[in-house]
Design a protein around this motif. Structure first.
Motif, mmCIF file in Angstrom:
data_model
loop_
_atom_site.group_PDB
_atom_site.id
_atom_site.type_symbol
_atom_site.label_atom_id
_atom_site.label_comp_id
_atom_site.label_asym_id
_atom_site.label_seq_id
_atom_site.Cartn_x
_atom_site.Cartn_y
_atom_site.Cartn_z
ATOM 1 N N ALA A 132 63.100 69.983 26.344
ATOM 2 C CA ALA A 132 62.426 70.512 25.151
ATOM 3 C C ALA A 132 61.199 69.662 24.802
ATOM 4 O O ALA A 132 60.165 70.174 24.366
ATOM 5 C CB ALA A 132 63.407 70.548 23.972
ATOM 6 N N THR A 133 61.316 68.366 25.017
ATOM 7 C CA THR A 133 60.220 67.442 24.731
ATOM 8 C C THR A 133 58.999 67.752 25.594
ATOM 9 O O THR A 133 57.874 67.861 25.095
ATOM 10 C CB THR A 133 60.695 65.996 24.988
ATOM 11 N N ILE A 134 59.247 67.898 26.887
ATOM 12 C CA ILE A 134 58.134 68.157 27.800
ATOM 13 C C ILE A 134 57.556 69.554 27.575
ATOM 14 O O ILE A 134 56.353 69.768 27.678
ATOM 15 C CB ILE A 134 58.591 67.997 29.270
ATOM 16 N N ALA A 135 58.443 70.492 27.243
ATOM 17 C CA ALA A 135 57.967 71.848 26.956
ATOM 18 C C ALA A 135 57.036 71.828 25.743
ATOM 19 O O ALA A 135 55.995 72.497 25.732
ATOM 20 C CB ALA A 135 59.146 72.785 26.712
ATOM 21 N N ALA A 136 57.409 71.043 24.719
ATOM 22 C CA ALA A 136 56.564 70.936 23.527
ATOM 23 C C ALA A 136 55.206 70.358 23.918
ATOM 24 O O ALA A 136 54.153 70.855 23.507
ATOM 25 C CB ALA A 136 57.241 70.052 22.480
ATOM 26 N N ARG A 137 55.236 69.338 24.745
ATOM 27 C CA ARG A 137 53.988 68.666 25.118
ATOM 28 C C ARG A 137 53.082 69.572 25.945
ATOM 29 O O ARG A 137 51.853 69.539 25.813
ATOM 30 C CB ARG A 137 54.307 67.402 25.906
ATOM 31 N N LEU A 138 53.692 70.396 26.827
ATOM 32 C CA LEU A 138 52.879 71.253 27.691
ATOM 33 C C LEU A 138 52.673 72.656 27.119
ATOM 34 O O LEU A 138 52.025 73.495 27.738
ATOM 35 C CB LEU A 138 53.516 71.353 29.082
ATOM 36 N N GLY A 139 53.281 72.918 25.946
ATOM 37 C CA GLY A 139 53.118 74.245 25.354
ATOM 38 C C GLY A 139 53.855 75.335 26.101
ATOM 39 O O GLY A 139 53.398 76.479 26.167
ATOM 40 N N LEU A 140 55.016 74.997 26.670
ATOM 41 C CA LEU A 140 55.819 75.987 27.388
ATOM 42 C C LEU A 140 56.957 76.473 26.491
ATOM 43 O O LEU A 140 57.512 75.707 25.712
ATOM 44 C CB LEU A 140 56.427 75.365 28.657
ATOM 45 N N GLU A 141 57.283 77.748 26.648
ATOM 46 C CA GLU A 141 58.454 78.278 25.956
ATOM 47 C C GLU A 141 59.688 77.649 26.588
ATOM 48 O O GLU A 141 59.733 77.445 27.800
ATOM 49 C CB GLU A 141 58.470 79.805 26.148
ATOM 50 N N CYS A 142 60.700 77.325 25.761
ATOM 51 C CA CYS A 142 61.852 76.593 26.295
ATOM 52 C C CYS A 142 63.164 77.134 25.733
ATOM 53 O O CYS A 142 63.313 77.272 24.514
ATOM 54 C CB CYS A 142 61.723 75.115 25.934
ATOM 55 N N GLN A 143 64.077 77.439 26.636
ATOM 56 C CA GLN A 143 65.405 77.869 26.219
ATOM 57 C C GLN A 143 66.430 76.960 26.902
ATOM 58 O O GLN A 143 66.361 76.742 28.118
ATOM 59 C CB GLN A 143 65.622 79.323 26.634
ATOM 60 N N VAL A 144 67.358 76.430 26.101
ATOM 61 C CA VAL A 144 68.347 75.492 26.646
ATOM 62 C C VAL A 144 69.740 76.086 26.498
ATOM 63 O O VAL A 144 70.133 76.492 25.397
ATOM 64 C CB VAL A 144 68.282 74.136 25.918
ATOM 65 N N PHE A 145 70.480 76.136 27.588
ATOM 66 C CA PHE A 145 71.839 76.676 27.577
ATOM 67 C C PHE A 145 72.824 75.522 27.435
ATOM 68 O O PHE A 145 72.749 74.531 28.169
ATOM 69 C CB PHE A 145 72.099 77.464 28.864
ATOM 70 N N MET A 146 73.727 75.681 26.474
ATOM 71 C CA MET A 146 74.650 74.592 26.150
ATOM 72 C C MET A 146 76.001 75.187 25.787
ATOM 73 O O MET A 146 76.068 76.164 25.028
ATOM 74 C CB MET A 146 74.059 73.793 24.983
ATOM 75 N N GLY A 147 77.067 74.628 26.335
ATOM 76 C CA GLY A 147 78.406 75.130 26.038
ATOM 77 C C GLY A 147 78.728 74.986 24.560
ATOM 78 O O GLY A 147 78.335 74.015 23.914
ATOM 79 N N GLU A 148 79.465 75.967 24.059
ATOM 80 C CA GLU A 148 79.839 75.974 22.651
ATOM 81 C C GLU A 148 80.552 74.673 22.261
ATOM 82 O O GLU A 148 80.323 74.108 21.192
ATOM 83 C CB GLU A 148 80.761 77.172 22.402
ATOM 84 N N GLU A 149 81.410 74.206 23.171
ATOM 85 C CA GLU A 149 82.173 72.988 22.919
ATOM 86 C C GLU A 149 81.233 71.767 22.829
ATOM 87 O O GLU A 149 81.398 70.899 21.973
ATOM 88 C CB GLU A 149 83.196 72.823 24.061
ATOM 89 N N ASP A 150 80.228 71.732 23.698
ATOM 90 C CA ASP A 150 79.280 70.614 23.684
ATOM 91 C C ASP A 150 78.367 70.665 22.451
ATOM 92 O O ASP A 150 77.952 69.620 21.936
ATOM 93 C CB ASP A 150 78.431 70.612 24.958
ATOM 94 N N ILE A 151 78.048 71.876 22.010
ATOM 95 C CA ILE A 151 77.212 72.014 20.811
ATOM 96 C C ILE A 151 77.915 71.364 19.623
ATOM 97 O O ILE A 151 77.302 70.679 18.798
ATOM 98 C CB ILE A 151 76.892 73.510 20.540
ATOM 99 N N ARG A 152 79.246 71.550 19.598
ATOM 100 C CA ARG A 152 80.040 70.945 18.521
ATOM 101 C C ARG A 152 80.021 69.408 18.645
ATOM 102 O O ARG A 152 79.856 68.692 17.668
ATOM 103 C CB ARG A 152 81.473 71.475 18.627
ATOM 104 N N ARG A 153 80.161 68.917 19.910
ATOM 105 C CA ARG A 153 80.248 67.467 20.103
ATOM 106 C C ARG A 153 78.913 66.751 19.919
ATOM 107 O O ARG A 153 78.879 65.551 19.694
ATOM 108 C CB ARG A 153 80.740 67.163 21.536
ATOM 109 N N GLN A 154 77.813 67.500 20.118
ATOM 110 C CA GLN A 154 76.494 66.853 20.177
ATOM 111 C C GLN A 154 75.524 67.482 19.188
ATOM 112 O O GLN A 154 74.406 67.857 19.551
ATOM 113 C CB GLN A 154 75.932 66.945 21.603
#
Lengths: 406, 273
Positions: A132-154
């Motif tokens: 997401a950081t590099i996407a912001a810097r380069l102006g790229l659209e960014c989608q990140v896939f993350m498990g529901e369980e990990d979203i809770r943990r992190q």
């Protein structure tokens, strides 16, 4: 190191099929094959292109903050006893982990390929944040896939990604962790392959990913090797790094592979113990198979179904491992060992208190094993531990285990 | 000649397009699969494609993913899929059956062991989503020895030179993936499919079936205008699962899937008339 191993082998893997011995390869659906061929062709050209390399080096220096220091942990060494322990401070990189070394490289590839959108899978969230950081810097659209369980943990990293402008997609299939996030990223890539670059976060996936992620992460080992010659006056006796998918470990190990006197230890997540079903140690307790585009060691059932894993650290909670590690295990060049949840937690607390450095729970597995190893070595000997990330993201997990609500 | 090739030969002679239903073995429950296969044959199926459940079905959309998850909850394994095939063959020796799945369960059983067991149960072909031509030689050797067809996918992104590489290793028929995406996606472009099938036929005389995104009689008919066969998967898996979710029993689920296939069969057969 096995004396029968031809040292020049390390230069030629993977072969043109992306194989490391019998591991690796390209086990993906036909729709992705031409994208992989295109990526490999471009990468092979750019890896020898001076303009690309100098743009990468410039970014690593001025944006990531490299080189990262090699720090001698005097007080921690004294606590554990035995060998002198040095920490390769990848936690000091921009975004707080080694992951950015790779996302910078892949984002540059995406830019050269004219892709407007990047996707990534993430477990602990570090790779998602780095993407997401590099996407912001380069102006790229960014989608990140993350498990529901990990979203809770992190939760902290999820919010960081959102602040950076990324869209975090909650994955609710399967075990709802990193492997399922990777499945979902592959499904997105198949659908949007024309305009999307898939930024894989570890040395797994189909060829050429294990090769190019390794190459981008090798900056860790190249620096560490040069720094040890200056600061220690010789090469270290041992290297220790944690292994989930294995990108920080391969980054540290690879530039030392031909240094036969340097022992290497990849530390897998032992969870509640490799004699239970609750761990994430495929090299220690798994068997070869195919997942996510490559043949490697996997945690699998008697029927060849991929098993759910357990680790205190979301970043190691993955049932596979990079194919180069599978090969390095089989040829005996690297020793793969485990550290359990409780050992990692103890190392987290000790390093924090005696050095004022709060390690990621992933890196804490490497620290835990290094402490055991150092105690068996002499004070003349040296160990480099890859401190692959900082522990701020894990504070909620650690607090919860201590019974504290933040 | 394999049972699959023989079936296509008969269809061509009768000017009929192949209808190839896909179901996940063991979904919605293991006891449903064999009776459902028979019903699909009665409803106009020419070849049956049986999905082997896998924990990480990367090419599947949500509908078929859930089918895999339901089957795995019932403990369905590659071995139990072969047992279902044996049971099916006790009453049907003629309908070609192919397995569609992922590399790992096959590799874990061992390619040679799998192919020998599958041949003994009367399997006709294999389609492995994540074994492209680059990785196929080991399993192809076993399939050839057993006289079993290896069905390959060709995608919208496959360039001409690769088409040749694939058709050179394929037998039975070619499976053209109609769109960039996962199974059950909703953006089928029939004109584009027609264009690509012409490309494939430049390299191969094998029949070409088209799958992904075909969900009803209308879309099946449109594809059958240009293809030799039509694969229908997610729509069948979805309709059976919905019946069960609404409290229906196995017979009702089989009826629902059978009726949908029958409607699709009629849609396809309209072309000839």
């Amino acid at each position: 190191m096995s004396s029968s191993t031809d040292e020049t082998l390390f230069h030629v893997v993977p072969d043109e099929h992306g194989r490391f011995g019998g591991y690796g390869g390209k086990y993906v659906s036909e729709t992705l094959m031409s994208a992989l061929v295109e990526l490999e062709t471009l990468y092979r050209r750019l890896s020898e292109d001076e303009a690309f390399q100098s743009e990468l080096d410039e970014d690593l220096a001025t944006y990531v903050g490299r080189p990262s220091p090699l720090y001698e942990a005097h007080r921690w060494s004294a606590v554990v006893g035995g060998a002198r322990i040095f920490l390769k401070r990848e936690d000091l990189n921009h975004t707080g982990a080694h992951k950015v070394n790779n996302t910078i490289g892949q984002a540059l590839l995406a830019k050269y390929m004219g892709k407007r959108r990047v996707i990534a899978e993430t477990g602990a969230g570090q790779h998602g944040v780095a993407t997401a950081t590099i996407a912001a810097r380069l102006g790229l659209e960014c989608q990140v896939f993350m498990g529901e369980e990990d979203i809770r943990r992190q939760a902290l990293n999820v919010y960081r990604m959102k602040l950076l402008g990324a869209d975090v997609v909650s994955v609710t299939s399967g075990s709802r962790t990193l492997k399922d996030a990777m499945n979902e990223a592959m499904r997105d890539w198949v659908t949007n392959v024309d305009d999307t670059f898939y930024v894989i976060g570890t040395v797994a996936g189909p060829h050429p990913y294990p090769m190019l992620v390794r190459d981008f992460q090798c900056v860790i080992g190249r620096e560490a090797r040069a720094q040890s010659l200056v600061q220690i006056g010789r090469l270290p006796d041992a290297l220790v790094a944690c292994v989930g998918g294995g990108s920080n470990a391969i980054g540290l190990f690879h530039p030392f592979l031909e240094d036969a006197d340097v022992a290497m230890f990849g530390v897998e997540a032992g969870g509640h113990g490799v004699d239970t079903d609750e761990h994430a140690a495929p090299l220690t307790a798994g068997s070869p198979g195919v997942l996510h585009g490559n043949r490697t060691y996997l945690m699998q059932s008697a029927d060849g179904q991929i098993m759910e894993t357990h680790s205190i650290s979301a970043g190691l909670d993955y049932p596979g491992v990079g194919p180069e590690h599978a090969w390095l295990k089989d040829i005996g060049r690297v020793n793969y060992v485990v550290a359990n949840d409780d050992e990692a937690l103890e190392a987290f607390h000790t390093l924090t208190r005696v050095e004022g450095i709060m390690p990621a729970l992933e890196s804490s597995h490497a620290l835990a094993y290094a402490a055991r190893l150092a105690a068996q070595m002499s004070s003349e000997q040296t160990i480099i531990v890859n401190l692959s990330g900082r522990g701020d993201k894990d504070i909620h997990t650690v607090a919860a285990l201590d019974g504290i609500e933040i | 000649m394999s049972r699959i090739s023989e079936r296509f030969r008969q269809l061509t002679a009768r000017d009929r397009k192949a209808l190839i239903p896909y179901i996940v073995a063991g979904d919605p429950a293991p006891s449903v699969t064999v009776p459902l296969m028979h019903r699909l044959v009665e409803s106009g199926a020419d070849i049956i494609e049986l999905g082997v459940p896998f924990s990480d079905p990367m090419a599947e959309g949500p509908v078929i993913q859930q089918g895999h998850e339901r089957a795995l909850k019932h403990g369905v394994s590659l071995q139990s899929v072969l047992d279902m095939l044996r049971e099916f063959r006790q009453a049907d020796r003629d309908t070609p059956v192919l397995l569609m799945g992922y590399a790992n369960p096959l590799m874990h059983m061992g390619y040679a062991v799998f192919v020998e067991a599958a041949a003994a149960q009367g399997l006709d072909g294999l389609l492995t989503v994540d074994i492209p031509p680059e990785e196929v030689d080991d399993i192809n050797r076993e399939l050839k020895r057993a006289g079993m067809d290896n069905i390959f996918l060709i995608a919208p992104t496959t360039p001409g030179q690769r088409i040749e590489q694939i058709t050179g290793r394929a037998s039975g028929f070619i499976y053209y993936v109609s769109l960039k995406g996962v199974t059950g996606a909703g953006h089928l472009d029939t004109a584009q499919v027609a264009h690509r099938l012409a490309d494939i036929r430049r390299y191969s005389d094998l029949p070409v079936a088209v799958g992904f995104g075909i969900k009803d009689a209308a879309s099946a008919r449109a594809v059958a205008e240009v293809a030799d066969g039509v694969v229908v998967g997610s729509a069948l898996v979805s309709v059976a699962a919905q019946v069960v979710a609404d409290g229906g029993d196995a017979a009702a689920a089989i009826d629902a899937a059978g009726n949908l296939l029958l409607a699709i069969r009629q849609g396809i057969d309209c072309i000839a008339s």
